[in-house]
Write a protein that holds these residues in place. Structure first.
Motif, PDB file in Angstrom:
ATOM      1  N   TYR A   1     -76.103   8.419 -44.896  1.00 31.27           N
ATOM      2  CA  TYR A   1     -75.840   7.387 -43.881  1.00 31.27           C
ATOM      3  C   TYR A   1     -76.985   6.380 -43.820  1.00 31.27           C
TER       4      TYR A   1
ATOM      5  N   GLY B   1     -62.334   7.418 -45.698  1.00 31.84           N
ATOM      6  CA  GLY B   1     -62.635   8.840 -45.567  1.00 31.84           C
ATOM      7  C   GLY B   1     -63.688   9.030 -44.494  1.00 31.84           C
TER       8      GLY B   1
ATOM      9  N   ALA C   1     -63.765  10.527 -41.679  1.00 35.58           N
ATOM     10  CA  ALA C   1     -63.846  11.842 -41.022  1.00 35.58           C
ATOM     11  C   ALA C   1     -64.132  11.706 -39.525  1.00 35.58           C
TER      12      ALA C   1
ATOM     13  N   ASP D   1     -58.833   7.442 -42.554  1.00 40.19           N
ATOM     14  CA  ASP D   1     -58.850   8.836 -43.020  1.00 40.19           C
ATOM     15  C   ASP D   1     -57.420   9.347 -43.070  1.00 40.19           C
ATOM     16  N   ILE D   2     -57.204  10.287 -43.975  1.00 43.39           N
ATOM     17  CA  ILE D   2     -55.878  10.871 -44.136  1.00 43.39           C
ATOM     18  C   ILE D   2     -55.643  11.962 -43.091  1.00 43.39           C
TER      19      ILE D   2
ATOM     20  N   SER E   1     -53.936   6.705 -46.353  1.00 40.79           N
ATOM     21  CA  SER E   1     -54.556   7.206 -47.579  1.00 40.79           C
ATOM     22  C   SER E   1     -55.110   6.076 -48.434  1.00 40.79           C
ATOM     23  N   VAL E   2     -56.228   6.336 -49.085  1.00 48.87           N
ATOM     24  CA  VAL E   2     -56.803   5.368 -50.025  1.00 48.87           C
ATOM     25  C   VAL E   2     -55.940   5.197 -51.274  1.00 48.87           C
TER      26      VAL E   2
ATOM     27  N   ILE F   1     -68.005   7.602 -48.824  1.00 49.18           N
ATOM     28  CA  ILE F   1     -69.064   8.606 -48.866  1.00 49.18           C
ATOM     29  C   ILE F   1     -68.438   9.989 -48.986  1.00 49.18           C
ATOM     30  N   GLU F   2     -68.728  10.667 -50.085  1.00 48.77           N
ATOM     31  CA  GLU F   2     -68.194  12.014 -50.339  1.00 48.77           C
ATOM     32  C   GLU F   2     -66.669  12.043 -50.135  1.00 48.77           C
TER      33      GLU F   2
ATOM     34  N   HIS G   1     -62.499  14.657 -53.091  1.00 46.24           N
ATOM     35  CA  HIS G   1     -61.418  15.268 -52.311  1.00 46.24           C
ATOM     36  C   HIS G   1     -60.042  14.772 -52.747  1.00 46.24           C
TER      37      HIS G   1
ATOM     38  N   GLU H   1     -54.029  10.634 -56.718  1.00 45.72           N
ATOM     39  CA  GLU H   1     -54.677   9.722 -55.764  1.00 45.72           C
ATOM     40  C   GLU H   1     -55.873   9.034 -56.426  1.00 45.72           C
TER      41      GLU H   1
HETATM   42  N1  SAM Z   1     -67.373  10.184 -45.265  1.00 45.32           N
HETATM   43  C1  SAM Z   1     -67.627  11.289 -44.380  1.00 45.32           C
HETATM   44  C2  SAM Z   1     -69.018  11.799 -44.494  1.00 45.32           C
HETATM   45  O1  SAM Z   1     -69.716  11.392 -45.398  1.00 45.32           O
HETATM   46  O2  SAM Z   1     -69.441  12.593 -43.673  1.00 45.32           O
HETATM   47  C3  SAM Z   1     -66.635  12.441 -44.580  1.00 45.32           C
HETATM   48  C4  SAM Z   1     -66.526  13.005 -45.931  1.00 45.32           C
HETATM   49  S1  SAM Z   1     -65.356  14.359 -45.973  1.00 45.32           S
HETATM   50  C5  SAM Z   1     -66.226  15.392 -47.038  1.00 45.32           C
HETATM   51  C6  SAM Z   1     -64.003  13.674 -46.878  1.00 45.32           C
HETATM   52  C7  SAM Z   1     -62.999  12.968 -46.009  1.00 45.32           C
HETATM   53  O3  SAM Z   1     -62.046  12.298 -46.825  1.00 45.32           O
HETATM   54  C8  SAM Z   1     -62.202  13.930 -45.120  1.00 45.32           C
HETATM   55  O4  SAM Z   1     -62.308  13.529 -43.781  1.00 45.32           O
HETATM   56  C9  SAM Z   1     -60.777  13.805 -45.642  1.00 45.32           C
HETATM   57  O5  SAM Z   1     -59.797  13.948 -44.625  1.00 45.32           O
HETATM   58  C10 SAM Z   1     -60.788  12.407 -46.230  1.00 45.32           C
HETATM   59  N2  SAM Z   1     -59.735  12.159 -47.239  1.00 45.32           N
HETATM   60  C11 SAM Z   1     -59.295  13.008 -48.198  1.00 45.32           C
HETATM   61  N3  SAM Z   1     -58.324  12.429 -48.925  1.00 45.32           N
HETATM   62  C12 SAM Z   1     -58.149  11.175 -48.428  1.00 45.32           C
HETATM   63  C13 SAM Z   1     -57.270  10.104 -48.748  1.00 45.32           C
HETATM   64  N4  SAM Z   1     -56.387  10.200 -49.739  1.00 45.32           N
HETATM   65  N5  SAM Z   1     -57.356   8.967 -48.017  1.00 45.32           N
HETATM   66  C14 SAM Z   1     -58.253   8.864 -46.994  1.00 45.32           C
HETATM   67  N6  SAM Z   1     -59.096   9.848 -46.659  1.00 45.32           N
HETATM   68  C15 SAM Z   1     -59.047  10.999 -47.350  1.00 45.32           C
END
Ligand code: SAM
Length: 231
Positions: free
Chosen positions: A8, A27, A29, A50-51, A86-87, A103-104, A108, A113
């Motif tokens: 961050y 994403g 979260a 976020d999804i 969703s992205v 970020i991270e 996932h 996707e």
């Molecule tokens: N970016 C945050 C962080 O760094 O703390 C959260 C990272 S978390 C590990 C991954 C996030 O991506 C989750 O909240 C998950 O629900 C989201 N995610 C997974 N697939 C996704 C998608 N297709 N579109 C949007 N978000 C998605």
């Protein structure tokens, strides 16, 4: 500081450097990064996607204005919006951003996707800057208890060559330049494994003309707005 805070902080430093007005966190979260970014005075529009709607809703009240924000209205206006979606899908609400952070997130994504992701983020959203972070699998042997992946929901974890070849190919396809860095330094003597978290910073090579942005008919809205605050 813990690794997530270093990630961050990396974004906050980038915001300080480039002063984007519109920032989207994909994403997002529990919205911790968005919450930190709302204190950056250059930002006028903040969006999270976020999804998983429930994880976004956990702490979203933190994004609401505090009484002080009304008593002492800031010079700038700030709108914070959270979207459920969703992205892998395009939505016109994601057009016009200066900085998009992931970020991270990519580790996932299911294969299908991940295949759609570059066209959505770089082709359609096409912000000036995209930041993507993901685990560096070469660091894993240094993490206690990690056997295959760092988290059971990860679909893959890439080494530096894997991430960098994907990123370079993506950058080439959409006219971005990419530079690699990371956070989480390896211990002395183990420098050859690289950062714990690898980061690609993509910068669009050519300024976007209004033509390139609107040449195609914008897609239908598919994301759901789950939160909106106007300061
Ligand atoms: N970016 C945050 C962080 O760094 O703390 C959260 C990272 S978390 C590990 C991954 C996030 O991506 C989750 O909240 C998950 O629900 C989201 N995610 C997974 N697939 C996704 C998608 N297709 N579109 C949007 N978000 C998605």
């Amino acid at each position: 500081p813990p690794l997530y805070k270093q990630r961050y902080q990396f974004i906050q430093d980038l915001v300080g450097k480039y002063k984007p007005k519109k920032v989207a966190d994909l994403g997002c979260a529990d919205c911790t990064l968005l919450w930190m970014l709302k204190f950056c005075s250059c930002i006028e529009v903040l969006a999270g996607l976020d999804i998983c709607a429930s994880v976004m809703k956990e702490n979203m009240h933190r994004l609401s204005p505090l009484p002080g924000d009304y008593l002492q209205p800031a010079e700038r206006s700030l709108t914070v919006t959270l979207y459920h979606g969703s992205v892998a899908h395009k939505d016109p609400c994601m057009l016009g951003f200066d900085l998009v952070t992931c970020i991270e997130l990519i580790e996932h994504l299911e294969q299908s996707e991940l295949e759609k992701f570059p066209e959505v983020v770089f082709g359609f959203m096409a912000p000036s800057i995209v930041v993507i972070s993901t685990p560096n699998s070469e660091f894993n042997p240094l993490l206690p208890g990690v056997t295959l992946f760092r988290h059971p929901d990860h679909k893959f974890e890439w080494n530096r060559v894997q991430f960098q070849s994907w990123a370079l190919e993506t950058a080439r396809g959409y006219d971005y330049a990419v530079e690699f860095t990371g956070v989480g330094h390896p211990p002395t003597g183990m420098e050859n494994v690289g950062f714990c978290t690898q980061i690609g910073v993509f910068v669009r090579k050519y300024p976007q003309t209004s033509e390139s942005a609107w040449s195609e008919k914008p897609p239908e809205a598919v994301y759901k707005t789950v939160f909106k605050a106007v300061y």
